[in-house]
Each structure stands twice: as C-alpha cells, then as structure tokens.
Design a protein around this motif. Structure first.
Motif, short mmCIF file in Angstrom:
data_model
loop_
_atom_site.label_atom_id
_atom_site.label_comp_id
_atom_site.label_asym_id
_atom_site.label_seq_id
_atom_site.Cartn_x
_atom_site.Cartn_y
_atom_site.Cartn_z
N SER B 57 0.84 -1.20 0.00
CA SER B 57 0.00 0.00 0.00
C SER B 57 0.87 1.25 0.00
N SER B 58 0.33 2.34 -0.54
CA SER B 58 1.02 3.63 -0.46
C SER B 58 0.36 4.53 0.57
N ASP B 59 -0.63 4.00 1.26
CA ASP B 59 -1.41 4.81 2.19
C ASP B 59 -0.91 4.57 3.62
N LEU B 60 -0.21 5.57 4.14
CA LEU B 60 0.41 5.43 5.46
C LEU B 60 -0.60 5.24 6.58
N ARG B 61 -1.83 5.59 6.30
CA ARG B 61 -2.83 5.49 7.37
C ARG B 61 -3.07 4.05 7.79
N HIS B 62 -2.55 3.09 6.97
CA HIS B 62 -2.66 1.68 7.37
C HIS B 62 -1.75 1.34 8.54
N LEU B 63 -0.72 2.16 8.76
CA LEU B 63 0.26 1.82 9.79
C LEU B 63 -0.24 2.26 11.16
N LEU B 294 12.12 5.25 -3.23
CA LEU B 294 10.77 5.56 -2.78
C LEU B 294 10.81 5.32 -1.29
N PRO B 295 10.79 6.39 -0.48
CA PRO B 295 10.98 6.20 0.95
C PRO B 295 9.81 5.45 1.56
N GLU B 296 9.92 5.22 2.85
CA GLU B 296 9.09 4.20 3.48
C GLU B 296 7.60 4.55 3.55
N THR B 297 7.09 5.22 2.50
CA THR B 297 5.65 5.45 2.49
C THR B 297 4.90 4.19 2.08
N ARG B 298 5.61 3.25 1.45
CA ARG B 298 4.94 2.01 1.08
C ARG B 298 4.92 1.07 2.29
N ASN B 299 3.82 0.37 2.45
CA ASN B 299 3.71 -0.53 3.59
C ASN B 299 2.91 -1.76 3.23
N THR B 300 3.16 -2.84 3.95
CA THR B 300 2.58 -4.13 3.57
C THR B 300 1.23 -4.35 4.24
N LEU B 301 0.24 -4.72 3.43
CA LEU B 301 -1.08 -5.02 3.96
C LEU B 301 -1.17 -6.47 4.44
N ASP B 302 -0.22 -7.28 3.99
CA ASP B 302 -0.21 -8.69 4.35
C ASP B 302 1.25 -9.15 4.33
N ASP B 303 1.50 -10.36 4.82
CA ASP B 303 2.86 -10.88 4.73
C ASP B 303 3.23 -11.02 3.25
N ILE B 304 4.45 -10.63 2.92
CA ILE B 304 4.92 -10.80 1.54
C ILE B 304 6.22 -11.58 1.59
N GLU B 305 6.22 -12.73 0.92
CA GLU B 305 7.45 -13.52 0.86
C GLU B 305 8.17 -13.16 -0.43
N ILE B 306 9.40 -12.70 -0.29
CA ILE B 306 10.14 -12.28 -1.48
C ILE B 306 11.63 -12.44 -1.24
N ALA B 307 12.30 -13.01 -2.22
CA ALA B 307 13.75 -13.26 -2.16
C ALA B 307 14.13 -13.96 -0.85
N ALA B 313 3.15 -8.32 7.57
CA ALA B 313 2.13 -7.29 7.38
C ALA B 313 2.41 -6.12 8.30
N GLY B 314 2.12 -4.92 7.85
CA GLY B 314 2.30 -3.74 8.68
C GLY B 314 3.72 -3.22 8.70
N SER B 315 4.57 -3.68 7.75
CA SER B 315 5.95 -3.19 7.69
C SER B 315 6.05 -2.04 6.69
N ARG B 316 7.01 -1.17 6.95
CA ARG B 316 7.33 -0.12 5.99
C ARG B 316 8.40 -0.64 5.04
N VAL B 317 8.30 -0.29 3.77
CA VAL B 317 9.21 -0.82 2.76
C VAL B 317 9.79 0.33 1.94
N THR B 318 11.12 0.35 1.80
CA THR B 318 11.78 1.34 0.95
C THR B 318 12.29 0.64 -0.31
#
Lengths: 533, 413
Positions: B57-63, B294-307, B313-318
């Motif tokens: 998500s790009s919506d910080l209000r989820h955090l 893209l600074p940590e405005t993106r955040n996970t709505l669910d667990d994401i398995e990658i690499a 879920a609920g993590s900020r991602v840069t």
C-alpha cells in the motif's frame, strides 16, 4: 515505417500516446490503438515513444523479439548446423517470419525457404479487427517489417498440399517438391466460414482474418450500412461489434452461448462483457442462433432469421465463428495432426501419430498444440500473438541447437483484447477452472481482476483495465498458489467470494485457449480419417 | 560490513556524490531489515515485483504508528501518490483529464515549442559569462516556468512557494527525523501550500475558467466523482512541487553526466542522430536518476514472501529504485553510461499504478534542455568534480553545477 506494439507486454502507461499522439491513441485508461504504418514525418516522435515505453514494448521496423537471445546461443552450433543445409518454413505468418529472423540471427547460413498460401508477405493480425476497421490504420500497412531481409526464398501464393516425412519433402500445389533437412510447420488458422454455402456467397456476408477481409469490411462499415449482424460473440465478434459502435453503426450480435466471451473466459466474466456491449448500444442476443441468411435476386444480403423468432433487415453479416486449423495438407503424413492442430513436445518438435517425437519437423504458432506442465501436461492449443512469437523463437532456436542447448516452451499463455475503452488481458488458462473470484477492483466500473481456480489452486487471471497488476497474478499461477487467494490487497471489493466459473465443459468453437486433454496415457494411437470441421 | 551499516552509509550525506558502490553492496542482500525496523529492497526483479504487488500500500494510514497523523487532520487530505486504488486511480484520472490522453492527447506535444523558447531565452541570458551555474541559472528556472504555465501559477510567486516546496523536500529525507515527526512537518508544509493555492483559486473565482491544469481540476470529470476543493488543493500542491524538484535534478545530473562522457556530449552537439537525445534521457533515468528511493511510504497489507524473506504485514518498505536500475539483472555492464542500450526497462520513473505522473513532461523538458546546452555552450568544462550535492538521499542531485565555458553560441534554427 512499421510499428508493432507487443500488447502482451504493454501495461497501458500511455507514454507513447503523450510522445506521438498522432500514431498512438489511448481509449479509456489502458487500451491502446496505434497506426502500424505511419508516415516518415512521424519518425522522430515515434523514436521518442520507443525510448520512453516503460516496458519497451514498441517495435519499429522489427518484427518481434520477446526473448533476449544471449550471444552464447550461437556458439557451438557448428557441427549441428553443418548437417542442416536446408530449412523450410511452411506458413508465411508472424510465427514463420519470426522463426526465420531467429534462425538467421543465431547464425544459420544455409538455404531458407518460406512457403505461404496467401499471395502477400507475412502481416500482423491484431490491428485488423480493431484500428483497421475504424480507419485508424490501413490493412495493407499491417505487413510485417523486414520480411525481405533474411535471405529467404519465398514461395508465396502456393499452398503446401502434402508432406513426405520419409523423403523429407514438402509437396506444393503446383506439384513441386521442396526438400528439407529441418522443417517448421506454422500454417496457423483460417476463419470458419458461414456453413451454408449459398448464403456464405451472398454479397455482405464476410469473415475476418486477412488484410483483404479487413479492408472489405472497413469499406462496408464506412459506407454506412443500416445494420450489421455479428454472428458469434467471441473475441473477434466482440471487437467487430465494438468497431461498429465506434463508427455509430447499428449492430446486432448473436451467440448461441450464454454470454459473450463465455467460451474463453466463462459466463461469469462473459456477463460483465455482455453489459459492456449493451451499454455501448449493441443489440446483444445470447442463446440465439442465426437460422438463415437471405439475399435478394442480385445476391445481396438482405435479412437474417434468428432462432428467437425475429427476422431483421441487415446489409452486412460478419461470421465470427472461430477458426479452423490449417492441417488438411498433413493428412496421411503420419503426424499427430487433427482439428486441434499438430501435436508437438515442449521443445516444439512434432509428434507422430504414435506419439513418438520426430527429429526434423517442428511446429509453432496457432497450429501447434503442446503439453504444458502448469496444466497437468495437457496439450494447449493457443491462438495468441504472444504465443506465436515466443513459440516460433523457441522452435527456431531448437532447430539448429544441439540437444543440450534446447529450450522448452513453458511460458504462461497470455492474450489481450481491445473493446471500446476496455483493455481485457488474460494470463493462464481461464477455461482450466472450476471457480472464479474477483479479489480486486470494481465490476460496476469494469476495472477489476478476476482470478480463476481449479481444485484449490490458481490457474488464470483476467483483468479489465487493470493490467498493471497482472504479472503479480501470473506469479501466483506459476507457483500453483492456493485458490481462492486469501491475502489482503489494495482495492478489495467488500464482498469477495468464489462462484462457479461457468466455463464450457467441452472446448467450444470460439475458445481461444483450449485444453484438449491429449494425455500420454495412450500407448498407440490411430488417426481416424474424418472431415475437418 | 553489516546490512544496517551499508544503509546508514547510503543515508549519510558524505556519500551523496557516489552512492553506487554502496548500492552494489546493498544488492548482495536483496531484501533487508534495517535499524528502524523497515525493509529495504534493492534488486531489480524484487523491486519490479513489489511495484506490481497489490499487497503493498502507499497509504500510510494503514500503519498503526501513524495514528491519525496522515489523516485529514489539520492539513489537507493525502495527495494521490499517498493513496491506494481505487481512490488513487480516480484522482489520477481526474488529474490526467486536462493533461494527456485519452482526453487531451496533444497537450504536452503542443507545449514543446514553448519549452524550446524558454530554454533558448535562459541560455541567451548566459551570453557574456565564462562561468555558469547550471542549477541556479538553468535547470531550476526552466521546469519551474513550465509547471507555472501549466498550472497558471504566477511566476513571480516563486520565492513564496519555493520556501514551502523546500520544506516538503526536506521532510522526504529519512535522516531528518522519525516518520511520524516528518509526516507532521509535511502536513504543515502541505497545508501552507494548500493555502497558497486556495488564495489563487479564490482570486480567479469570478474569471472565466482558463485552459490551465488547475482550472481543469475543478471541472474535470470523465465520469468520475469530482475532487473536493481540499483534494484539488492537495494535489495541485503536489504537482507544483513534484513538477520541478525532480526535473531540476534530472537536467543537472544529465549535464554532469554528459560532461563526464564527452563523446556523448559531442554526439548530441553534432545533432546528426535525431533519436539520440531521447535515448540519452532514458539512460540518465537509469544511470543517474533524480529519484533514488521511494521512501518508506509504502507498507505491507499482508505478509509478503520475497527473495527468501518474509516481510510481515504492517511493515514499511523502501524501494531503492536507483540500485535496481544498476542491477546486472536488468542490463549488462550496468555501471556504464551507454545511451545505445538496446533494451532499457529502467526504474527511473518507478512502475505500476504509481508510475511517475509527470514523466511525459520531464522527458521532453530534459531532452530539449540537454540538446540546447550541448549545442550552445562552447567548450564546457566542469569546475568541480564531484560538484557539491544536496543532502537528500532520495531526491538526489547537485546543489550547484559550475561550468566554465568559452562562449555561448547562437541558437540553431
């Protein structure tokens, strides 16, 4: 200039339409229509569009190139190549031309012969049922670029009529025999004609497959017919109906199935498409067949009688009844060829009637059917632009590569259709499904992703104007991720629950993806001679 | 070198001039968790996957830690880059309505002659000088003039909105405070800019609506529910800031890169390859982009398995776009500046639904700017290499770019 957009890659970023607005035009959020044969005056703007495309999907004066071939592929072919002096490609098609290009690029220096039943060089078909019909691009302009650059001996306008597998010869209609060391079958499909011959001959009854067909229909539509009847609501029928509405021509579309596109996408998504066509003013009648097309004394189409009891005055009837694979010429050749095409392995080598893989005969494009591991190794028969290109590249590579360097054609099937302002894209095999769910977007706005599942795993996804998300779902298909998807995403509708997919039990005549169920269980096969439908 | 220390070094101002060796180090762990608990992604395939992953998500209000900070609050509603579909898509369509296809396909193309006039004027002003600052005398005033005309914002208000814009850019720098603190600052600056635009709208309330983008925003529809006045203000403020802060850096990075690659500068100067400038711009977007992360405005709505990592879920991602564009997985020999690359699918403008809105404007701006500079500055030489940089690690570019020249040649017809 020749422009081709690989719309399988395109995600609708519209950067080309900003850079060269006369050549590339957006319809709605994502649908792109372009002129495939623009004037030289547009060159600079087009080059900017090519550079700007975020997914590098625009090809100028090139005919394809989805796979970036690494230079190492052309090394070490020496010994193999020396044994192959002559390659013959039957089918002067997108797949055939793509194969020729790859063969030359990978260093094949022997003789290359291309045999085609149509008189003109290979052309690009997707624009024919879209921008050509509305006059945004010319039918002749769809001729593929660089067809004359690969040192190919062309035999155009002479159909192949037989194959002598033992003698390694292709037999042509004029009696000539062309010898080969390796051969590629890329004869593709033709449009299924209106089955009643006298009616099919009426002036105004058409099919659409070739540039001549498209140009003929364009002229009829431009002349302002009182009403057009589209028979069959598969992708081609739907695109023709959309073109009619864009030209403000009245159109009735009939289909004997429950909804448009139901054969390819199932009736659940088909009903959404039905509403879209009705919203644009198409008189859509499902569960209805055309009982008769009737003409006047001059042989001009005048009216159609439908199974719902109505009779309507029509000037033009487009038979969009799906396609017939061009395999008749292979009768008696001993290959596993039938109504669903010519069977081959994942390396594009043709399979003979006993199920044994041949050494020297390869198959690519719409005429091929090949086993796909994601779909239980069932044989897929696809009618997709992207498949023709990818499979031709792999076939060509394998034709001149030693065993250890061969590739497998394992890409997920992908296709698109442009109707009105909707870009409909699909990945996977939507008919390989028992349930469907819409986990993202809004059906009411016709911006959504539908996900298909079969026995608890995800097998396909279809997007309406949401193509930027599709590669995520492609990843889920490749991983056999559980169905229904249970994770939280952006843009989730309030009510997400799977429903029966309502896909046809048996392949229908209009399906573009068909799992034909040819399993390796048979120990010995016998070809039964029967008329091709 | 531990993972966190690489990241700290990247954020550290002393590495601004050349962060690329650190990116190489960073890519050895494609997805890593850093000190503040957020996740940093630096490799091309993983960034591309996440840009198209609807669980991000790009919506910080989820955090949960954001509380109501990013909400409607005292400032303005979030602009569309901080929203998810369907809200994001709706506002983006409304913003596009008067800007580009499908409704206004020729608008940007029609601005090209005007862009060249502005550039020609700015270079004419350099006549007689032997040392010029590409930033202050060219790369800054050019895109500001373009965006002011597009939005019909008075050019003379520039000092006023520039201060507000600076404040906004400042808070995008993750080293300037915690995310909640920076977001509070950001809202304050946005509210001020919004007030400025509110004044503009009030002043022209009784005039007939013009053809500018701002007037268009008020009447745009195309079947979508129109924006509220507060949404118009928030998004107009965003367009004004984003419309020039990034292009300044792209043009400046471009001139710097050309001066470091005189053979390409020379090809541009000769002007014999009509498609070269466009390819130079794309390669710049890959090789020296203005937006590095893209600074940590993106955040996970669910667990994401990658690499091999599960981002809960609920993590900020840069997403470190500039590291991804230099990943050998994208293109061979990625640390070489090569405008002749056959396939350049860079991350300079991001990807997915948030793909840079202003890209169609930034491209011709940079193309025209670099072509004219190359063709008119006689014998340009870098005064300092590297030049002094702005502090910001995300929106990266030189503070000044002093260039010595022999003369200014007249504009070519």
């Amino acid at each position: 200039m020749k422009v081709i957009v690989d719309l399988t890659r395109c995600q609708g970023y519209a950067q080309c339409a900003f850079a060269a607005p006369e050549v590339f035009a957006m319809r709605g959020d994502e649908a792109l229509l372009y002129d495939s044969d623009p004037g030289q005056g547009q060159r600079e703007r087009i080059e900017r569009a090519v550079a700007a495309c975020p997914v590098q999907a625009i090809l100028v004066d090139r005919e394809g190139g989805r796979h970036r071939l690494s230079p190492e592929t052309s090394r070490g072919l020496g010994e193999e190549m020396e044994r192959i002096g002559r390659i013959v490609i039957v089918g002067a098609s997108l797949a055939g031309l793509r194969a020729a290009s790859v063969l030359r690029r990978e260093g094949f220096a022997g003789s290359l012969t291309m045999i085609g039943d149509e008189a003109h060089p290979p052309y690009d078909r997707p624009p024919l049922s879209k921008q050509v019909l509305i006059g945004r691009a010319s039918a002749q302009g769809t001729v593929l670029p660089r067809h004359d650059e690969f040192d190919v001996r062309w035999r155009l306008g002479v159909p192949a009529t037989g194959l002598d597998l033992g003698g390694k010869q292709v037999i042509l209609a004029d009696g000539q025999r062309v010898r080969f060391d390796r051969m590629l079958i890329a004869t593709g499909l033709r449009a299924r004609a209106w089955p009643k011959e006298t009616a099919a001959g009426l002036d105004g009854v058409c099919t659409i497959r070739t540039p001549e067909d498209a140009e003929g229909l364009r002229r009829r539509l431009a002349a302002g017919p009182s009403r057009v009847l589209v028979i069959g609501a598969g992708f081609t029928g739907c695109e023709v109906a959309a073109a009619c509405r864009e030209l403000d021509v009245l159109v009735t579309m009939v289909d004997r199935g429950p909804a448009p596109l139901a054969g390819a996408l199932g009736a659940v998504i088909g009903r959404i498409a039905a509403q879209m066509h009705r919203d644009h003013g198409v008189d859509l009648r499902c569960g209805v067949q055309v009982e008769a097309l009737e003409g006047d004394r001059d042989g001009r189409l005048r009216r159609a009688r439908l199974s719902d009891g109505t009779t309507m005055e029509v000037d033009v009837a487009v038979a969009a009844l799906g396609s017939v694979r061009n395999v008749e010429w292979l009768e008696g050749a001993g290959l596993a060829a039938g109504p669903w095409g010519v069977a081959c392995d994942a390396g594009c080598r043709a399979v003979d009637a006993n199920g044994v893989v041949t050494d020297d005969v390869f198959v690519a494009g719409d005429v091929a059917r090949f086993p796909h591991p994601v779909y239980g190794f069932q044989y897929l028969a696809l009618e997709h632009w992207g498949n023709a290109v990818a499979q031709a590249e792999i076939a060509a590579h394998n034709m001149i590569s030693p065993q250890s360097r061969r590739w497998a054609h394992l890409a997920l099937p992908e296709f698109w259709s442009t109707q009105y302002d909707a870009e409909i894209k699909s990945v996977g095999v939507p008919t390989y499904a028992d349930q469907v769910v819409i986990p993202q977007g809004s059906v009411a706005q016709r911006r959504f992703v539908a996900v298909y599942g079969y026995r608890g795993r995800i097998t396909a996804a279809v997007a309406f104007n949401q193509s930027k998300w599709l590669e995520f779902y492609a990843g889920l298909i490749n991983q056999a991720a559980p169905f229904p998807p249970s994770f939280r995403t952006v843009d989730q509708p309030p009510d997400v629950h799977p429903v029966p997919a309502e896909v046809p039990v048996r392949p229908t005549y209009q399906a573009t993806v068909v799992v034909t169920g040819h399993t390796p269980g048979q120990r010995r096969a016998t070809l039964v001679r029967r008329p091709y439908l | 070198m531990t993972g966190s220390s690489v990241w700290q070094q990247i954020l550290d101002h002393s590495h601004r001039a050349d962060p690329y060796p650190l990116y190489t180090e960073l890519r050895k762990t494609p997805v890593r968790q850093v000190e503040d608990g957020s996740y940093v992604v630096s490799t091309y395939p993983e960034i591309v996957a996440l840009l198209h992953d609807p669980r991000l998500s790009s919506d910080l209000r989820h955090l949960p830690e954001m509380g109501t900070v990013s909400g409607e609050g005292p400032g303005l509603p979030p602009s569309f880059i901080r929203l998810d579909p369907p809200e994001h898509d709706r506002i983006r369509r409304l913003l596009t309505w008067d800007f580009g296809p499908p409704h206004r396909p020729g608008r940007v193309d029609g601005m090209l002659p005007d862009m060249r006039v502005i550039v020609t004027g700015l270079i004419d002003d350099l006549v007689g000088k032997t040392r010029v600052d590409i930033v202050d005398e060219f790369a800054y005033p050019f895109p500001v003039t373009v965006i002011c005309r597009l939005l019909d914002v008075p050019r003379e208000d520039e000092p006023r909105f520039q201060a507000l814009s600076d404040a906004l850019i400042q808070v995008a720098d993750p080293t300037t405070g915690s995310i909640t603190e920076r977001d509070r600052q950001r809202n304050k600056a946005m509210a001020n800019l919004g007030q400025y635009f509110g004044g503009l709208l009030d002043a022209r309330a009784d005039q007939p609506a013009g053809d500018d983008l701002l007037s268009g925003l008020l009447r745009a529809s195309g079947g979508d529910e129109p924006m509220t006045r507060a949404q118009v203000l928030a998004n107009a403020a965003l367009l004004l800031v984003a419309g020039h802060e990034t292009t300044v850096n792209l043009i400046t990075n471009g001139m710097l890169t050309l001066l470091r690659h005189p053979e390409v500068l020379d090809r541009l100067r000769r002007g014999e390859e009509p498609d070269l400038a466009a390819r130079v711009v794309e390669e710049l977007l890959r090789y020296e982009p203005p937006v590095h992360l893209l600074p940590e405005t993106r955040n996970t709505l669910d667990d994401i398995e990658i690499a091999g990592v599960t981002i809960p879920a609920g993590s900020r991602v840069t997403l470190v776009l500039a590291a991804g564009s230099r990943d050998p997985a994208l293109t061979p020999d990625p640390d070489r500046f090569d405008p002749d690359r056959a396939h350049n699918e860079h991350l300079g403008f991001g990807g997915g639904v948030h793909y840079c809105f202003g890209a169609p404007l930034a491209r011709p701006e940079t193309r025209i700017a670099l072509t004219e500079l190359a063709q008119r500055l006689r014998n340009p030489r870098l005064v300092a290499d590297p030049p002094p940089y702005r502090a910001n690690p995300g929106l990266r570019g030189p503070r000044h770019l002093f260039v010595d020249i022999d003369a200014v040649d007249p504009a070519r017809p």
